[in-house]
Design a protein around this motif. Structure first.
Motif, PDB file in Angstrom:
ATOM      1  N   ASP A  92       0.867  -1.176   0.000  1.00  0.00           N
ATOM      2  CA  ASP A  92       0.000   0.000   0.000  1.00  0.00           C
ATOM      3  C   ASP A  92       0.904   1.226   0.000  1.00  0.00           C
ATOM      4  OD1 ASP A  92      -1.729   2.104   0.447  1.00  0.00           O
ATOM      5  OD2 ASP A  92      -2.718   1.183   2.182  1.00  0.00           O
TER       6      ASP A  92
ATOM      7  N   TYR B 151      -1.716   0.734  -5.081  1.00  0.00           N
ATOM      8  CA  TYR B 151      -1.345  -0.607  -4.647  1.00  0.00           C
ATOM      9  C   TYR B 151      -0.495  -1.299  -5.699  1.00  0.00           C
ATOM     10  CZ  TYR B 151      -5.040   0.153  -1.266  1.00  0.00           C
ATOM     11  OH  TYR B 151      -5.813   0.670  -0.260  1.00  0.00           O
TER      12      TYR B 151
ATOM     13  N   LYS C 260      -7.405  -1.985  -4.193  1.00  0.00           N
ATOM     14  CA  LYS C 260      -6.731  -3.276  -4.048  1.00  0.00           C
ATOM     15  C   LYS C 260      -7.464  -4.439  -4.696  1.00  0.00           C
ATOM     16  CE  LYS C 260      -8.094  -3.463   0.790  1.00  0.00           C
ATOM     17  NZ  LYS C 260      -7.559  -3.520   2.139  1.00  0.00           N
TER      18      LYS C 260
END
Length: 161
Positions: A70, A135, A104
């Motif tokens: 992240d 991401y 994500k």
């Protein structure tokens, strides 16, 4: 004829900064949050982005193990470098996809590595032009059960405001 862009490498606390033309690329993954599909107690995902090449993140043996970084903000991603372990287990890194996305669960293929890494191998994945995301995910996509054990992952990008 394509223009030639100057490339300068400078050492810094986050491994390296690269200057390509007028855009400064930095390792935007350094010390960021990492999630593994599963993790051994003494080998958390954070070891894949700590700037040290002598340790590694490590999942349990499973079908299609993955690691997700992240970046905590949107970046234009230029290149992703994945380094295999250098302790006799570099072969555990093989046949993987690298995906980038702003969410994500909505990621797009940046590149693929086919084959088995050798000890300490640097694998460079060059993302398509204007790849933007928060991401970055690396996932082994071949074999019935595998470990994901990268020594280090560098994500070269520029912050997008």
């Amino acid at each position: 004829m394509s223009p030639i862009w100057p490339l300068v490498v400078l050492t810094c606390s986050s491994c390296f900064d690269l200057i390509l033309g007028s855009h400064e690329l930095t390792n935007v993954a350094y010390s960021k949050s990492v999630t593994l599909s599963s993790a051994l107690d003494n080998c958390p995902g954070s070891k894949a982005v700590n700037g040290l090449f002598g340790d590694y993140a490590h999942t349990h043996m499973e079908k299609s193990p993955w690691l997700r970084i992240d970046l905590a903000a949107r970046y234009r991603i230029h290149e992703i470098e994945i380094f295999a372990r250098n302790d006799g287990h570099g072969h555990q890194l093989h046949d993987f996809d690298v995906k980038v996305g702003e969410e994500k669960y909505d990621m797009h293929l940046c590149g693929h590595f086919t084959g088995t890494a050798y000890n300490g191998q640097r694998i460079a994945i060059w993302c398509p032009h204007n790849t933007v995301g928060r991401y970055v995910q690396v996932q082994i996509v071949s074999g019935s059960k595998n470990w994901m054990t990268p020594a280090e992952i560098l994500v070269w990008g520029v912050h997008v405001y």
